[in-house]
Design a protein around this motif. Structure first.
Motif, PDB file in Angstrom:
ATOM      1  N   TYR A  67       0.857  -1.185   0.000  1.00  0.00           N
ATOM      2  CA  TYR A  67       0.000   0.000   0.000  1.00  0.00           C
ATOM      3  C   TYR A  67       0.891   1.232   0.000  1.00  0.00           C
ATOM      4  N   ILE A  68       0.616   2.173  -0.897  1.00  0.00           N
ATOM      5  CA  ILE A  68       1.463   3.357  -1.052  1.00  0.00           C
ATOM      6  C   ILE A  68       0.758   4.604  -0.522  1.00  0.00           C
ATOM      7  N   ILE A  69       1.425   5.325   0.381  1.00  0.00           N
ATOM      8  CA  ILE A  69       0.900   6.588   0.911  1.00  0.00           C
ATOM      9  C   ILE A  69       1.839   7.709   0.484  1.00  0.00           C
ATOM     10  N   ASP A  70       1.391   8.519  -0.460  1.00  0.00           N
ATOM     11  CA  ASP A  70       2.216   9.624  -0.964  1.00  0.00           C
ATOM     12  C   ASP A  70       1.309  10.651  -1.615  1.00  0.00           C
TER      13      ASP A  70
ATOM     14  N   THR B  87      -3.350   9.660  -0.793  1.00  0.00           N
ATOM     15  CA  THR B  87      -2.624  10.924  -0.898  1.00  0.00           C
ATOM     16  C   THR B  87      -2.644  11.724   0.401  1.00  0.00           C
ATOM     17  N   THR B  88      -3.422  11.261   1.399  1.00  0.00           N
ATOM     18  CA  THR B  88      -3.478  11.940   2.694  1.00  0.00           C
ATOM     19  C   THR B  88      -3.404  10.918   3.820  1.00  0.00           C
ATOM     20  N   ALA B  89      -3.044  11.391   5.003  1.00  0.00           N
ATOM     21  CA  ALA B  89      -2.980  10.523   6.172  1.00  0.00           C
ATOM     22  C   ALA B  89      -4.368  10.016   6.554  1.00  0.00           C
ATOM     23  N   ASN B  90      -5.375  10.882   6.456  1.00  0.00           N
ATOM     24  CA  ASN B  90      -6.733  10.471   6.812  1.00  0.00           C
ATOM     25  C   ASN B  90      -7.242   9.367   5.899  1.00  0.00           C
ATOM     26  N   GLU B  91      -6.980   9.520   4.610  1.00  0.00           N
ATOM     27  CA  GLU B  91      -7.391   8.488   3.651  1.00  0.00           C
ATOM     28  C   GLU B  91      -6.697   7.171   3.967  1.00  0.00           C
TER      29      GLU B  91
ATOM     30  N   LEU C  77       5.459   4.676   3.101  1.00  0.00           N
ATOM     31  CA  LEU C  77       4.918   5.857   3.768  1.00  0.00           C
ATOM     32  C   LEU C  77       5.734   7.106   3.489  1.00  0.00           C
ATOM     33  N   ASP C  78       5.104   8.073   2.822  1.00  0.00           N
ATOM     34  CA  ASP C  78       5.724   9.380   2.595  1.00  0.00           C
ATOM     35  C   ASP C  78       5.830  10.107   3.934  1.00  0.00           C
ATOM     36  N   ILE C  79       6.996  10.679   4.220  1.00  0.00           N
ATOM     37  CA  ILE C  79       7.191  11.365   5.499  1.00  0.00           C
ATOM     38  C   ILE C  79       6.488  12.719   5.533  1.00  0.00           C
ATOM     39  N   SER C  80       6.317  13.346   4.373  1.00  0.00           N
ATOM     40  CA  SER C  80       5.683  14.673   4.308  1.00  0.00           C
ATOM     41  C   SER C  80       4.311  14.560   3.655  1.00  0.00           C
ATOM     42  N   LEU C  81       3.269  14.620   4.478  1.00  0.00           N
ATOM     43  CA  LEU C  81       1.900  14.545   3.985  1.00  0.00           C
ATOM     44  C   LEU C  81       1.182  15.861   4.277  1.00  0.00           C
ATOM     45  N   PRO C  82       0.169  16.213   3.497  1.00  0.00           N
ATOM     46  CA  PRO C  82      -0.464  17.533   3.650  1.00  0.00           C
ATOM     47  C   PRO C  82      -1.260  17.722   4.934  1.00  0.00           C
ATOM     48  N   ASP C  83      -1.815  16.630   5.475  1.00  0.00           N
ATOM     49  CA  ASP C  83      -2.711  16.775   6.628  1.00  0.00           C
ATOM     50  C   ASP C  83      -2.123  16.266   7.942  1.00  0.00           C
ATOM     51  N   MET C  84      -0.979  15.608   7.884  1.00  0.00           N
ATOM     52  CA  MET C  84      -0.374  15.084   9.106  1.00  0.00           C
ATOM     53  C   MET C  84       1.086  14.736   8.836  1.00  0.00           C
ATOM     54  N   ASP C  85       1.918  14.934   9.830  1.00  0.00           N
ATOM     55  CA  ASP C  85       3.306  14.519   9.739  1.00  0.00           C
ATOM     56  C   ASP C  85       3.353  12.999   9.532  1.00  0.00           C
ATOM     57  N   GLY C  86       4.134  12.547   8.549  1.00  0.00           N
ATOM     58  CA  GLY C  86       4.245  11.117   8.297  1.00  0.00           C
ATOM     59  C   GLY C  86       4.782  10.346   9.486  1.00  0.00           C
TER      60      GLY C  86
ATOM     61  N   THR D 248       8.826  15.973  16.729  1.00  0.00           N
ATOM     62  CA  THR D 248       7.837  16.084  15.669  1.00  0.00           C
ATOM     63  C   THR D 248       8.285  17.114  14.630  1.00  0.00           C
ATOM     64  N   ARG D 249       7.589  17.140  13.506  1.00  0.00           N
ATOM     65  CA  ARG D 249       7.914  18.120  12.477  1.00  0.00           C
ATOM     66  C   ARG D 249       7.686  19.539  12.987  1.00  0.00           C
ATOM     67  N   ARG D 250       6.636  19.747  13.784  1.00  0.00           N
ATOM     68  CA  ARG D 250       6.376  21.074  14.344  1.00  0.00           C
ATOM     69  C   ARG D 250       7.506  21.499  15.268  1.00  0.00           C
ATOM     70  N   GLU D 251       7.976  20.571  16.091  1.00  0.00           N
ATOM     71  CA  GLU D 251       9.092  20.886  16.980  1.00  0.00           C
ATOM     72  C   GLU D 251      10.346  21.222  16.176  1.00  0.00           C
ATOM     73  N   LYS D 252      10.540  20.520  15.061  1.00  0.00           N
ATOM     74  CA  LYS D 252      11.694  20.807  14.191  1.00  0.00           C
ATOM     75  C   LYS D 252      11.573  22.229  13.618  1.00  0.00           C
ATOM     76  N   GLU D 253      10.356  22.605  13.208  1.00  0.00           N
ATOM     77  CA  GLU D 253      10.138  23.952  12.675  1.00  0.00           C
ATOM     78  C   GLU D 253      10.469  25.001  13.725  1.00  0.00           C
TER      79      GLU D 253
END
Length: 210
Positions: A5-8, A34-38, A53-62, A151-156
């Motif tokens: 299964y591909i998530i990207d 294409t999204t974490a929710n999907e 699993l893509d690490i950068s997703l539009p709706d959630m950190d991978g 987390t990605r937010r903490e990295k930012e």
């Protein structure tokens, strides 16, 4: 048959992977998201052998999605996909239960090797990713022990702090409240065992987080 299964969020990436694997008799692409929710919705009722699993997703950190998947599913092998070859991301992903890490510019041979290795119960890192980790750590084991997961937010927020921004300025940039920024900063200080922002940044640089 190995179900994958591909998530990207980039259809061209998912399509490229499917093309690489189309003539591999023992592999079956069960679907893409294409999204974490999907992806989360699909994975509630399905447990493919491998999740790319893509690490950068539009709706959630991978990385967060990896946590969610792993809590519900100990069966599927998770291989991270990213264009960022950063030791901190690699080790965070493995901390969260992933089984491998591939860069999106991988060759077909490397993708097949990753599939075979993780199905054999081994950890797979692309050659470039492995070299990146070993630039800073003597072994993958020490990397996993020494690198705290952020987390990605903490990295930012770390990057903004490095640039000299204060809490309100960071909040304005990220469209969040100063209180939320301060909470993230305190969490970072706890994770990196720092008593001040200056020490936090010094430790983060030492661990190649920034």
């Amino acid at each position: 048959m190995i179900n994958i299964y591909i998530i990207d969020d980039h259809p061209l990436v998912a399509g490229g992977i499917a093309m690489m694997l189309k003539d591999v008799a023992y592999v079956n692409i069960t679907g893409t998201a294409t999204t974490a929710n999907e992806a989360a919705t699909y994975l509630k009722d399905n447990k493919p052998e491998i999740i790319l699993l893509d690490i950068s997703l539009p709706d959630m950190d991978g990385l967060q999605l990896c946590d969610i998947i792993r809590k519900e599913n100990k069966y599927s092998k998770i291989i991270g996909l990213t264009s960022a070859n950063e030791s901190s991301i690699i080790t965070q992903l493995l901390h969260r239960g992933a089984n491998g890490y591939l860069l999106k510019n991988m060759e077909r041979k490397e993708l097949l090797e990753a599939i075979d290795k993780v199905m054999d119960g081994k950890i797979f890192l692309s050659q470039a990713a492995n070299e990146k980790v070993l630039e800073h750590f003597s072994s993958l084991s020490s990397a996993l022990n020494e690198m705290p997961a952020i987390t990605r937010r903490e990295k930012e927020i770390l990057l903004f702090l490095e640039d000299g921004l204060n809490g309100p300025q960071i909040a304005a940039r990220l469209f969040i409240s100063p209180y939320t920024v301060e909470t993230h900063r305190k969490n970072l200080m706890q994770k990196l065992n720092a008593s001040s922002t200056q020490q936090l940044l010094k430790t983060a640089k030492k661990l190649s987080m920034i």
